[in-house]
Scaffold this motif. Sequence first.
Motif, PDB file in Angstrom:
ATOM      1  N   ILE A 378       0.869  -1.169   0.000  1.00 56.76           N
ATOM      2  CA  ILE A 378       0.000   0.000   0.000  1.00 56.76           C
ATOM      3  C   ILE A 378       0.912   1.227   0.000  1.00 56.76           C
ATOM      4  O   ILE A 378       1.843   1.311   0.790  1.00 56.76           O
ATOM      5  N   LEU A 379       0.640   2.146  -0.889  1.00 59.39           N
ATOM      6  CA  LEU A 379       1.470   3.348  -0.965  1.00 59.39           C
ATOM      7  C   LEU A 379       0.700   4.558  -0.457  1.00 59.39           C
ATOM      8  O   LEU A 379      -0.521   4.612  -0.550  1.00 59.39           O
ATOM      9  N   GLY A 380       1.438   5.523   0.079  1.00 64.76           N
ATOM     10  CA  GLY A 380       0.813   6.785   0.449  1.00 64.76           C
ATOM     11  C   GLY A 380       0.562   7.601  -0.805  1.00 64.76           C
ATOM     12  O   GLY A 380       0.940   7.196  -1.907  1.00 64.76           O
ATOM     13  N   LYS A 384       5.014   6.567  -2.139  1.00 61.58           N
ATOM     14  CA  LYS A 384       6.030   5.832  -1.390  1.00 61.58           C
ATOM     15  C   LYS A 384       5.299   4.949  -0.379  1.00 61.58           C
ATOM     16  O   LYS A 384       4.123   5.162  -0.102  1.00 61.58           O
ATOM     17  N   LEU A 385       6.006   3.981   0.177  1.00 59.63           N
ATOM     18  CA  LEU A 385       5.382   3.126   1.182  1.00 59.63           C
ATOM     19  C   LEU A 385       4.760   3.992   2.263  1.00 59.63           C
ATOM     20  O   LEU A 385       5.353   4.963   2.708  1.00 59.63           O
ATOM     21  N   GLY A 391       7.608   8.733  10.549  1.00 62.64           N
ATOM     22  CA  GLY A 391       8.400   7.855   9.686  1.00 62.64           C
ATOM     23  C   GLY A 391       8.190   6.373   9.934  1.00 62.64           C
ATOM     24  O   GLY A 391       8.840   5.536   9.329  1.00 62.64           O
ATOM     25  N   GLU A 392       7.232   6.044  10.823  1.00 65.39           N
ATOM     26  CA  GLU A 392       7.003   4.629  11.062  1.00 65.39           C
ATOM     27  C   GLU A 392       5.923   4.097  10.125  1.00 65.39           C
ATOM     28  O   GLU A 392       5.153   4.863   9.554  1.00 65.39           O
ATOM     29  N   ASN A 393       5.880   2.769  10.029  1.00 63.59           N
ATOM     30  CA  ASN A 393       4.800   2.179   9.241  1.00 63.59           C
ATOM     31  C   ASN A 393       3.473   2.536   9.883  1.00 63.59           C
ATOM     32  O   ASN A 393       3.346   2.542  11.101  1.00 63.59           O
ATOM     33  N   VAL A 394       2.474   2.810   9.056  1.00 62.21           N
ATOM     34  CA  VAL A 394       1.181   3.179   9.600  1.00 62.21           C
ATOM     35  C   VAL A 394       0.495   1.937  10.163  1.00 62.21           C
ATOM     36  O   VAL A 394       0.449   0.900   9.524  1.00 62.21           O
ATOM     37  N   GLY A 395      -0.032   2.055  11.369  1.00 59.65           N
ATOM     38  CA  GLY A 395      -0.711   0.919  11.980  1.00 59.65           C
ATOM     39  C   GLY A 395      -2.167   0.886  11.560  1.00 59.65           C
ATOM     40  O   GLY A 395      -2.736   1.886  11.120  1.00 59.65           O
ATOM     41  N   ASP A 447       0.453  -2.640  -6.415  1.00 61.28           N
ATOM     42  CA  ASP A 447       0.578  -1.732  -5.273  1.00 61.28           C
ATOM     43  C   ASP A 447      -0.553  -0.735  -5.400  1.00 61.28           C
ATOM     44  O   ASP A 447      -0.860  -0.301  -6.496  1.00 61.28           O
ATOM     45  N   TYR A 448      -1.218  -0.381  -4.313  1.00 56.79           N
ATOM     46  CA  TYR A 448      -2.250   0.622  -4.504  1.00 56.79           C
ATOM     47  C   TYR A 448      -2.052   1.826  -3.615  1.00 56.79           C
ATOM     48  O   TYR A 448      -1.466   1.754  -2.554  1.00 56.79           O
ATOM     49  N   VAL A 449      -2.536   2.943  -4.126  1.00 56.01           N
ATOM     50  CA  VAL A 449      -2.327   4.214  -3.449  1.00 56.01           C
ATOM     51  C   VAL A 449      -3.524   4.481  -2.543  1.00 56.01           C
ATOM     52  O   VAL A 449      -4.672   4.384  -2.955  1.00 56.01           O
ATOM     53  N   PHE A 450      -3.218   4.777  -1.308  1.00 58.59           N
ATOM     54  CA  PHE A 450      -4.234   5.000  -0.305  1.00 58.59           C
ATOM     55  C   PHE A 450      -4.651   6.465  -0.375  1.00 58.59           C
ATOM     56  O   PHE A 450      -3.924   7.350   0.067  1.00 58.59           O
TER      57      PHE A 450
END
Length: 581
Positions: A378-380, A384-385, A391-395, A447-450
Amino acid sequence: MTLLQELESRLAAAVRAVTGEDAAAPVTAAADLRFGDYQSNAAMVLAKQRKTNPRALAQEIIDALDLTGLATAEIAGPGFINFRILPETYATRAAALLHDEKLGTPATGAGRTVVVDFSAPNVAKPMHVGHIRSTIIGDSLCRIARFLGYRVIADNHIGDWGTQFGMILHGWKTQLDPAALETDPIAELVRVYREVNAATKADPGILETCKAELVKLQAGDAENLAIWRQCIDVSKRGLKQIYHRLGVTFDHWLGESFYNDRLPGLVDEFLEKGIARESNGAVCIFSDGTKKPEDDPFMVHREEGWTDNPAIIRKADGGFLYATTDLATLEYRIDEWQADAVWYVVGVPQTLHFRQIFEAAERWGKSGDFRHIAFGSILGEDRKLMKTRSGENVGLIEVLGEAVGRSARIIAEKNPALTPEEAADIAETIGIGAVKFAELSQNRLTDYVFAWDRMLALQGDTAPYLQNSYVRIRAIFRKLEDSFHATEATLSLGTESEIHLARLIVRFAEIVPATLEDFRPNLLANYLLELARAFHSFYEACPVLKSEEPLRSSRLALCELTARTLSQGLDLLGIRCPERM
Ligand code: ARG
């Protein structure tokens, strides 16, 4: 029988009559409705085999075809046979669905047991976006398979026995905040883990301490085992809250630790049977040389050419690995649950792991339909991831919270008359539905953009659009002053928009099984969008409540079937429908 099956059986009969053979006569839904509803290239395939003229053969087949009460057929292009379903066929088929809970869907999974391995987060590590994808896709596959009559076993194979416990044990003993553990256990465990992890980087001595804690745990130290159990308990409690919110359920939670006792015996068995052998003190599975290197998961291409790429199942120090556990898990599922199939919904990075597991299982004599159902990232919106501001992975929790918050704002604007409880409930249904649909309407491998605004739009390819369509239909029925009994209605399809709506309603029964052919819930998601669009065109073109009987009942029945199909379809995607919004 679905329309497609009915056409295939009649076409097969005609082919048999013409050629005297039982040849395959596959039919597919036509891509372009201008040429018909369904299409077959059977005549072209057969003509090629027999070196005859495809159009002539197609004509012979059409002459022999009995399509009474079903469709008309014509030749197109180089020898396609195009079928157009009769409007009255759609009318009778759709009317029959008024009495059918399953909306005509065949029980293609009857008698088969499938284990779906999905979600599977790691204890004391945050559930990241990859786990969101697995959870949402996996849950939908469970629902679809169950609807198709499979015996489905949803198993959450959590990572509850990894090297992370060295750090967690040390952190638990030195810096746990019991109050924080009480209020938000997962967050507190993650905090402790992160802090110790950072400390080990600064001070190698701490890393040694953590390793020693892990060794003690593995050796069965009572204190460490007790802490480990508590970690798992609190993590499970936290996870269950998330799953509850998502409407996701599991039949079992057999995490990695469940298989610990089986690992030594498994490695011995692999050694005895010659599936694995020792190499530098470790036990590894190597290529058996029966496959071409490009198809062999135990070979890899490096600069110097094809070389070994073994799977280690026991390290030189005696420790076991992820692969060892997965082999034990697979055996358990086959022996204890009589699984015919196991579907692993896990990201693309684990592709090689599963190829090795499936190949090793085959050599071990464990047979079944094992699938790695992979998905991309999933990309922002920056492509980008997806990361949080720090800077952390989104929960997962943050994502859900944000989606529900945004939908609450939209609802407050659209319908200020709702009570706060109602509004909150609807916001939850819409926010979570939007996140799920954004996921499930994509091809899982891309990959998809959120994009928040896009996924929450009421006019777009979104869950809120579908939910809103459902709500609008329910509103029609609320306006009804007399009673309407859908089961007594006869359908007559007088206009193109009514025919098209009925066509799509009837097609539901073909779409649902098709989603499992390549594990693509997006087929169902996109079908639902098409159905909703067809409903809106119908509703614009055809008065419903203001039309005369028997047309009125026929149109109301179409509304009812649309609503049922929408809500059933969304349910298979794990998405709820509000009654108003
Ligand atoms: N816990 C693993 C991870 O988060 C996923 C486990 C998937 N299932 C399995 N049987 N390996 O990467």
